[in-house]
Write a protein that holds these residues in place. Structure first.
Motif, PDB file in Angstrom:
ATOM      1  N   PHE A   1       0.966  -1.179  -0.083  1.00  0.00           N
ATOM      2  CA  PHE A   1      -0.111  -0.024  -0.094  1.00  0.00           C
ATOM      3  C   PHE A   1       0.911   1.274  -0.028  1.00  0.00           C
ATOM      4  O   PHE A   1       0.310   2.317  -0.248  1.00  0.00           O
ATOM      5  N   ALA A   2       2.069   0.932   0.321  1.00  0.00           N
ATOM      6  CA  ALA A   2       3.032   2.199   0.123  1.00  0.00           C
ATOM      7  C   ALA A   2       3.081   2.596  -1.224  1.00  0.00           C
ATOM      8  O   ALA A   2       3.338   2.002  -2.283  1.00  0.00           O
ATOM      9  N   ALA A   3       2.783   3.999  -1.501  1.00  0.00           N
ATOM     10  CA  ALA A   3       2.911   4.599  -2.892  1.00  0.00           C
ATOM     11  C   ALA A   3       2.967   6.031  -2.660  1.00  0.00           C
ATOM     12  O   ALA A   3       2.850   6.634  -1.766  1.00  0.00           O
ATOM     13  N   PRO A   4       3.608   6.742  -3.909  1.00  0.00           N
ATOM     14  CA  PRO A   4       3.597   8.172  -3.769  1.00  0.00           C
ATOM     15  C   PRO A   4       2.614   8.679  -3.321  1.00  0.00           C
ATOM     16  O   PRO A   4       1.402   8.401  -3.944  1.00  0.00           O
ATOM     17  N   GLY A   5       2.536   9.678  -2.175  1.00  0.00           N
ATOM     18  CA  GLY A   5       1.489  10.339  -2.244  1.00  0.00           C
ATOM     19  C   GLY A   5       0.562   9.782  -0.840  1.00  0.00           C
ATOM     20  O   GLY A   5      -0.448  10.381  -0.423  1.00  0.00           O
ATOM     21  N   VAL A   6       1.102   8.249  -0.541  1.00  0.00           N
ATOM     22  CA  VAL A   6       0.410   7.882   0.634  1.00  0.00           C
ATOM     23  C   VAL A   6       1.282   7.713   1.894  1.00  0.00           C
ATOM     24  O   VAL A   6       2.400   7.377   1.625  1.00  0.00           O
TER      25      VAL A   6
ATOM     26  N   ARG B   1       1.718   6.206   7.540  1.00  0.00           N
ATOM     27  CA  ARG B   1       0.587   5.776   8.412  1.00  0.00           C
ATOM     28  C   ARG B   1      -0.700   5.385   7.908  1.00  0.00           C
ATOM     29  O   ARG B   1      -1.185   4.254   8.139  1.00  0.00           O
ATOM     30  N   ASP B   2      -1.020   5.959   6.794  1.00  0.00           N
ATOM     31  CA  ASP B   2      -2.189   5.596   5.849  1.00  0.00           C
ATOM     32  C   ASP B   2      -1.845   4.005   5.279  1.00  0.00           C
ATOM     33  O   ASP B   2      -2.698   3.080   5.127  1.00  0.00           O
ATOM     34  N   ALA B   3      -0.800   3.792   4.680  1.00  0.00           N
ATOM     35  CA  ALA B   3      -0.279   2.583   4.270  1.00  0.00           C
ATOM     36  C   ALA B   3      -0.354   1.557   5.267  1.00  0.00           C
ATOM     37  O   ALA B   3      -0.750   0.226   5.117  1.00  0.00           O
ATOM     38  N   ARG B   4      -0.037   1.747   6.330  1.00  0.00           N
ATOM     39  CA  ARG B   4      -0.203   0.866   7.388  1.00  0.00           C
ATOM     40  C   ARG B   4      -1.450   0.580   7.766  1.00  0.00           C
ATOM     41  O   ARG B   4      -1.769  -0.779   8.055  1.00  0.00           O
TER      42      ARG B   4
END
Lengths: 235, 315
Positions: free
Chosen positions: B95-100, B103-106
């Motif tokens: 879920f890690a991506a540019p702009g994320v 914390r949101d990815a986690r």
């Protein structure tokens, strides 16, 4: 015991063969070109790279210094930035970093020869310079502050260069982008490595190349923009 | 002898408790008869009674992402390996991506874990089953950011994959928290050591393993022979004392005194003796090959070299 001995001989022989073949122009059988990239034209730098990989540095720090897992990013390391010809890196390799808050401490390489430790250090610098160069020439040059550039010039360049002598009128000669290229990698220092006695004895050129390489791997984008802005005012 | 010397380090009561809890856990461990293979055929990397597998982190030229899972399976088959310790990153979406934000990815990963269907894991397992590869353990890095529900979900997913346990490199404090989870799923939690002697919470020597194993009979040792050797531990003495609580070993070579990783046979880990000990005592300890030494070869070729080295050792 025989397993161990034969494996050492096989591994050592394979490594030597691979290293010597890779130093030639072709890619030897079994050489992991997908992971390591094609062999470099400069056999000395190829030897440095292979030493770095063969001693396991790439496993954590990445072949081109893009780290895997929890290893520090050597492209941003202050220790590497302050190192001159292996003075700090070789010492760190010999001792390792046994104390850490991370899972694994960095191992010590006290059993590795001085020459090979220096080869590892040389590859780290080279890869860091290539990475920094690529990132600094990516995109348009941001606007710089000539006053800040003048201060940087005094600090980093004035020991060898003068805007009243060798760089007089340089702002008329090059635009900002060309100046950036000259700052990062002066054309006069882009010569292929040579072992002619004439080149080997040219201490001034060698010293200049070393200084520019050390500057290159530590430049920030703002610093380069400021220097280019200042040199543009030298007309 | 080193074994006797180290045996004297522990009291009779503690030793007895460890052995008994190991025996209690033993039936869940025999890795090869049950395997995860649909065919029921002997596992292809069972060699003279020693079950080999791979910690595929050592395919260092193959990023551990779901998109590469097919290539991982191809390489395992190419290397003649029928068992694997599968890192969660081969399975879970990223879920890690540019702009994320991190914390949101986690949070998105947590949500995914809590809502992933068993069918998702079944489909992944089928990929390995179809190639005759058993997933022995599921490698997860659990820390304080994991909720209890999330940990349960990870064990549940691992079980559907066919794993006998989850393995991680967490420290003692987190291991104590995790100790309650594997038993609920009929699994074990493998604790994996590194060579960090400066961290009192780290798994790094026999005493730290004994502490971790005391938390629950469902906690098992995943002895990394490279790091244990680099931390100046005695792998043979460890196995002699704790084989009943050792689910697997990460087999590789390193030099002592925080020395570097080396090709098999060039460091200080007694690789041949370890393998013979497992073979001659018929211990159900899975040998997961792993290397971190440098090589100019393709990693699939290097894995073949070290596997062949081990096969000669147990021939």
């Amino acid at each position: 015991m025989s397993h161990r001995s034969s494996h050492v001989l096989l591994a050592g022989g394979a490594l030597l063969m691979t290293a010597s073949l890779a130093a030639q122009s072709g890619t030897p059988p079994g050489y992991n070109v997908e992971f390591l990239g094609p062999p470099l034209a400069d056999p000395v730098m190829q030897y440095n790279k292979e030493s770095y990989v063969a001693y396991g540095c790439a496993y954590c720090h990445g072949v081109n210094l893009v780290p895997r897992g929890e290893a520090p990013d050597l492209r941003q390391s202050a220790l590497v930035g302050a190192d001159v010809d292996g003075s700090l890196i070789v010492k760190a390799l010999r001792a390792g970093f046994p104390t850490t808050t991370k899972l694994s401490p960095m191992p010590q390489y006290a059993d590795v020869s001085e020459r090979q430790l220096h080869a590892i250090a040389a590859w780290i610098h080279y890869a860091r310079q290539r990475d920094r160069y690529a990132s600094l020439v990516r995109g348009a040059l941001p606007p710089g502050d000539p006053a800040a550039g003048r201060a940087s010039f005094q600090d980093a360049c004035s020991a060898c260069h003068s805007v009243e002598r060798d760089l007089a009128g340089i702002g008329r000669k090059y635009d900002a982008a060309a100046l950036r290229d000259q700052i990062l990698e002066p054309a006069g220092l882009r010569r292929a490595p040579s072992f002619t006695l004439e080149r080997l004895r040219d201490a001034r050129a060698r010293d200049g190349q070393g200084r520019h390489q050390r500057l290159l791997e530590n430049y920030s984008p703002a610093q380069v923009a400021h220097l280019a802005a200042y040199l543009q005012t030298v007309r | 002898m080193a074994v006797a010397r180290e045996a004297a380090m522990y009291g009779r009561r503690e030793f007895g408790r460890l052995v008994l809890s190991g025996l209690a856990a033993l039936p869940a461990l025999a890795p090869w008869p049950a395997g995860a293979q649909a065919t029921g055929a002997p596992n292809r990397s069972l060699v003279n009674g020693v079950q080999f597998g791979l910690q595929p982190f050592c395919y260092h030229d193959l990023p551990m992402i779901p998109e590469n899972r097919g290539r991982l399976i191809e390489r395992l088959v190419q290397n003649g390996l029928g068992m694997v310790e599968l890192h969660a990153t081969w399975v879970e979406p990223r879920f890690a991506a540019p702009g994320v934000s991190a914390r949101d990815a986690r949070e998105q990963l947590r949500h995914w874990r809590l809502t992933a269907s068993p069918e998702f894991y079944r489909a992944v397992r089928r990929e390995f089953d179809n190639a005759g590869i058993a997933i022995f353990t599921y490698y997860v890095n659990i820390n304080d950011s994991h909720t209890d529900a999330e940990i349960d979900a990870m064990f549940a997913g691992a079980k559907v994959l066919g794993a006998r346990g989850c393995v991680g490199s967490q420290g003692l404090r987190v291991t104590e928290r995790l100790a309650a989870f594997p038993g609920r799923h009929g699994m074990f939690m493998g604790v994996h050591n590194h060579a960090n002697l400066s961290d009192p919470d780290a798994l790094n020597n026999e005493a730290s393993f004994v502490k971790a194993l005391s938390f629950s009979p469902h906690v098992m040792a995943t002895l990394d022979t490279r790091h244990y050797t680099a931390a100046n531990g005695d792998c043979l003495a460890f196995l002699a004392r704790h084989h009943a609580r050792t689910s697997s070993i990460h087999l590789g070579d390193r030099k002592r005194n925080n020395g570097r990783s080396t090709p098999f046979g060039e460091g200080d880990a007694p690789i041949i003796e370890i393998l013979r000990m497992i073979r001659d005592n018929a211990w159900p300890i899975v040998v997961l090959l792993e290397f971190e030494h440098g090589t100019l070869r393709r990693s699939v070729d290097e894995v073949q070299l070290i596997f062949d080295y081990c096969k000669r050792a147990v021939a």
